[in-house]
Scaffold this active site. Structure first.
Site, PDB file in Angstrom:
ATOM      1  N   PRO A  12      -4.494   0.041  18.744  1.00 13.77           N
ATOM      2  CA  PRO A  12      -4.209  -0.459  17.386  1.00 13.77           C
ATOM      3  C   PRO A  12      -4.329   0.603  16.285  1.00 13.77           C
ATOM      4  O   PRO A  12      -3.973   0.345  15.139  1.00 13.77           O
ATOM      5  CB  PRO A  12      -5.251  -1.553  17.186  1.00 13.77           C
ATOM      6  CG  PRO A  12      -6.337  -1.227  18.142  1.00 13.77           C
ATOM      7  CD  PRO A  12      -5.695  -0.571  19.309  1.00 13.77           C
ATOM      8  N   TYR A  62       3.648   6.549  10.189  1.00 14.81           N
ATOM      9  CA  TYR A  62       2.841   5.394   9.785  1.00 14.81           C
ATOM     10  C   TYR A  62       3.701   4.319   9.108  1.00 14.81           C
ATOM     11  O   TYR A  62       3.526   3.125   9.360  1.00 14.81           O
ATOM     12  CB  TYR A  62       1.726   5.841   8.839  1.00 14.81           C
ATOM     13  CG  TYR A  62       0.630   4.811   8.646  1.00 14.81           C
ATOM     14  CD1 TYR A  62       0.654   3.923   7.575  1.00 14.81           C
ATOM     15  CD2 TYR A  62      -0.426   4.711   9.562  1.00 14.81           C
ATOM     16  CE1 TYR A  62      -0.339   2.971   7.414  1.00 14.81           C
ATOM     17  CE2 TYR A  62      -1.428   3.756   9.405  1.00 14.81           C
ATOM     18  CZ  TYR A  62      -1.376   2.894   8.321  1.00 14.81           C
ATOM     19  OH  TYR A  62      -2.360   1.937   8.160  1.00 14.81           O
ATOM     20  N   HIS A  74       0.842  -1.200   0.000  1.00 15.04           N
ATOM     21  CA  HIS A  74       0.000   0.000   0.000  1.00 15.04           C
ATOM     22  C   HIS A  74       0.876   1.248   0.000  1.00 15.04           C
ATOM     23  O   HIS A  74       1.754   1.403   0.836  1.00 15.04           O
ATOM     24  CB  HIS A  74      -0.924   0.016   1.229  1.00 15.04           C
ATOM     25  CG  HIS A  74      -2.114  -0.872   1.073  1.00 15.04           C
ATOM     26  ND1 HIS A  74      -3.264  -0.713   1.800  1.00 15.04           N
ATOM     27  CD2 HIS A  74      -2.322  -1.938   0.262  1.00 15.04           C
ATOM     28  CE1 HIS A  74      -4.153  -1.616   1.443  1.00 15.04           C
ATOM     29  NE2 HIS A  74      -3.604  -2.384   0.517  1.00 15.04           N
ATOM     30  N   TYR A 115      -9.440   5.273   7.712  1.00 15.33           N
ATOM     31  CA  TYR A 115      -9.651   5.530   9.143  1.00 15.33           C
ATOM     32  C   TYR A 115     -10.681   6.658   9.228  1.00 15.33           C
ATOM     33  O   TYR A 115     -10.514   7.701   8.593  1.00 15.33           O
ATOM     34  CB  TYR A 115      -8.358   5.998   9.807  1.00 15.33           C
ATOM     35  CG  TYR A 115      -7.249   4.974   9.864  1.00 15.33           C
ATOM     36  CD1 TYR A 115      -6.444   4.715   8.760  1.00 15.33           C
ATOM     37  CD2 TYR A 115      -6.992   4.268  11.041  1.00 15.33           C
ATOM     38  CE1 TYR A 115      -5.416   3.783   8.813  1.00 15.33           C
ATOM     39  CE2 TYR A 115      -5.961   3.337  11.115  1.00 15.33           C
ATOM     40  CZ  TYR A 115      -5.186   3.097   9.988  1.00 15.33           C
ATOM     41  OH  TYR A 115      -4.166   2.165  10.045  1.00 15.33           O
ATOM     42  N   LYS A 167       0.885  -0.284  15.197  1.00 15.50           N
ATOM     43  CA  LYS A 167       2.284  -0.335  15.645  1.00 15.50           C
ATOM     44  C   LYS A 167       2.624  -1.555  16.499  1.00 15.50           C
ATOM     45  O   LYS A 167       3.805  -1.853  16.711  1.00 15.50           O
ATOM     46  CB  LYS A 167       2.609   0.937  16.448  1.00 15.50           C
ATOM     47  CG  LYS A 167       2.639   2.196  15.596  1.00 15.50           C
ATOM     48  CD  LYS A 167       3.669   2.098  14.506  1.00 15.50           C
ATOM     49  CE  LYS A 167       3.503   3.152  13.421  1.00 15.50           C
ATOM     50  NZ  LYS A 167       4.118   2.727  12.172  1.00 15.50           N
TER      51      LYS A 167
HETATM   52  C1  PHB Z   1      -6.199  -4.539  10.674  1.00 14.35           C
HETATM   53  O1  PHB Z   1      -6.329  -4.751   9.453  1.00 14.35           O
HETATM   54  O2  PHB Z   1      -6.480  -5.397  11.542  1.00 14.35           O
HETATM   55  C2  PHB Z   1      -5.706  -3.186  11.126  1.00 14.35           C
HETATM   56  C3  PHB Z   1      -5.202  -2.311  10.183  1.00 14.35           C
HETATM   57  C4  PHB Z   1      -4.734  -1.062  10.589  1.00 14.35           C
HETATM   58  C5  PHB Z   1      -4.795  -0.707  11.930  1.00 14.35           C
HETATM   59  C6  PHB Z   1      -5.308  -1.602  12.884  1.00 14.35           C
HETATM   60  C7  PHB Z   1      -5.764  -2.845  12.478  1.00 14.35           C
HETATM   61  O3  PHB Z   1      -4.355   0.523  12.321  1.00 14.35           O
END
Ligand code: PHB
Ligand code: APR
Length: 391
Positions: free
Chosen positions: A293, A385, A72, A201, A297
């Site tokens: 989450p 990130y 990505h 997000y 990280k």
């Molecule tokens: C996930 O795909 O489980 C996932 C992806 C990004 C995040 C947290 C969880 O920041």
């Protein structure tokens, strides 16, 4: 039994450390409380930094991740349904992240261990650490009702937040920092194509949401929920309605609803324990730190800890030099705290908490609008990130 390094925990940290030490010619034994199937059944993160991609290659377990992982070049932030993109590649001089489930990563590590007949003792009960402040530490456990004693030079505590290792450090030595957020993430895994090529997000007045994925045919979604929420109160239909509302009008029509194949609620916590070394014990991964989450990280910090620790142990056995071991805790914590900051910040900017006043809610939107409109602000988000440098 005797080994050079006894590793407690066969999660990502423990297995990656074991694989890297094997590659460096260091003998180790892994002790895991659960069965291998149980370890694989845990659905966890899905975004890995280049640091971990490179480590998996170095450990000789990166082939499937290279084949099946999704590279990505950016991710998206939605604010009340208005979506803007963080162009990771452009903002970081070419860096990207790879979407590849932790379950698959752990499976690849397990298969590598099995293929070489590595010493991994699953369903090891009553693991206990001894003589950590001596030059002859040891680990004991019970396996199939029989007592096991393992003499070793070092113990790597890779046994997660609820493990025995951190608790083996005297309280007088250990210093901890913690923030428990008054929310959790309700996550759903389903066999349906993702609603978007890249992650989204979402900051929404009703609460945070995240659209993620595991592959082109398997999606992962989350909604922020209260700590008092119960899974039985969230039938799939209610989940799909809520995640659609929070992702907003442009994204919702692209969501393919499907039956959940996994549904769980995970708490949000920031936690750090210092030091990450006590005598012959070294902590790595969730045993030493936890992040919410939001910043993806947790797995990546376990990887950088393991990178530092495997380098230090390999140097000790190769050259008899203990400088890497002596500087491990400070070196690992320097990166841990920066990731704690980013994870806390990103969580604070995108989640709704009952104790937030109108000004705080407004500041969230101003902060995200600043990131949307400023290349410099977006670059700060992007460099965190994709993962800050190892040193
Ligand atoms: C996930 O795909 O489980 C996932 C992806 C990004 C995040 C947290 C969880 O920041
Ligand atoms: N004895 C032996 N094994 C133990 C003990 C114990 N007393 N206590 C816990 N374990 C095992 C757990 O069963 C688990 O398999 O240690 C392992 C720790 O693995 P994780 O919790 O996955 O932690 P880590 O390897 O550091 O990986 C961090 O996992 O939890 C996610 O979000 C986290 O993505 C991050 C990653």
């Amino acid at each position: 039994m005797r080994t050079q390094v006894a590793i407690i925990g066969a999660g990502p940290a423990g297995l990656l450390l074991s694989q890297l030490l094997h590659k460096a010619g260091v003998d180790c034994i892994v002790l895991e409380r659960q069965s291998a199937d149980y370890v694989l059944s845990r659905i966890r993160a899905g975004v890995i930094e280049q640091v971990l991609v490179d480590l998996l290659d170095r450990a000789g377990v990166g082939a499937r991740m290279r084949r099946e992982g999704l590279v990505h070049e950016g991710f998206n932030i939605a604010v009340e349904g208005e979506v803007f993109r963080i162009d990771l590649r452009a903002l970081t001089g070419g860096k990207t992240v790879t979407v590849y489930g932790q379950t698959e990563l752990t499976r690849d590590l397990m298969e590598a261990h099995s293929a070489r007949g590595a010493a991994v003792i699953y369903e090891a009960r009553d693991v206990a650490l001894h003589g950590l402040e001596s030059d002859a530490p040891s680990v004991t456990c019970v396996k199939d009702e029989a007592g096991v004693h393992i003499a070793c030079d070092f113990v790597a505590g890779c046994d997660g937040f609820h493990g025995v290792s951190r608790k083996s450090i005297p309280e007088s030595v250990l210093q901890t920092w913690e923030r428990v957020y008054p929310s959790g993430w309700l996550g759903v895994l389903c066999d349906a194509p993702p609603c978007n090529e890249e992650l989204i997000y979402s900051r929404h007045e009703r609460g945070f949401a995240l659209a993620s994925m595991r592959s082109h045919t398997r999606s992962r979604y989350y909604v922020q929920v209260g700590l008092d929420e119960r899974l039985e109160d969230w039938p799939d239909e209610r989940f799909w309605d809520e995640v659609s509302r929070r992702l907003g009008g442009d994204v919702a029509p692209r969501i393919t609803r499907a039956a959940s194949i996994e549904k769980s609620i995970a708490p949000l916590r920031s936690f750090v324990a210092e030091p990450m070394r006590h005598g012959r014990l070294f902590l790595a991964g969730d045993a030493a730190h936890i992040v919410p989450p939001t910043g993806a990280k947790g797995l990546n910090l376990a990887a950088s800890d393991v990178f530092y620790l495997s380098q230090a142990l390999a140097r000790y056995y190769r050259e008899g030099a203990s400088d890497g071991l002596d500087s491990y805790s400070a070196r690992a914590l320097a990166r841990v705290w920066k990731a704690e900051r980013f994870s806390w910040w990103f969580t604070s900017m995108t989640h709704q908490f009952a104790d937030m006043d109108a000004f705080s809610r407004r500041m969230q939107r101003v902060e995200l609008d600043y990131i949307r409109s400023s290349r410099a602000a977006a670059a700060v988000v992007a460099e965190n990130y994709v993962g800050l440098p190892l040193d």
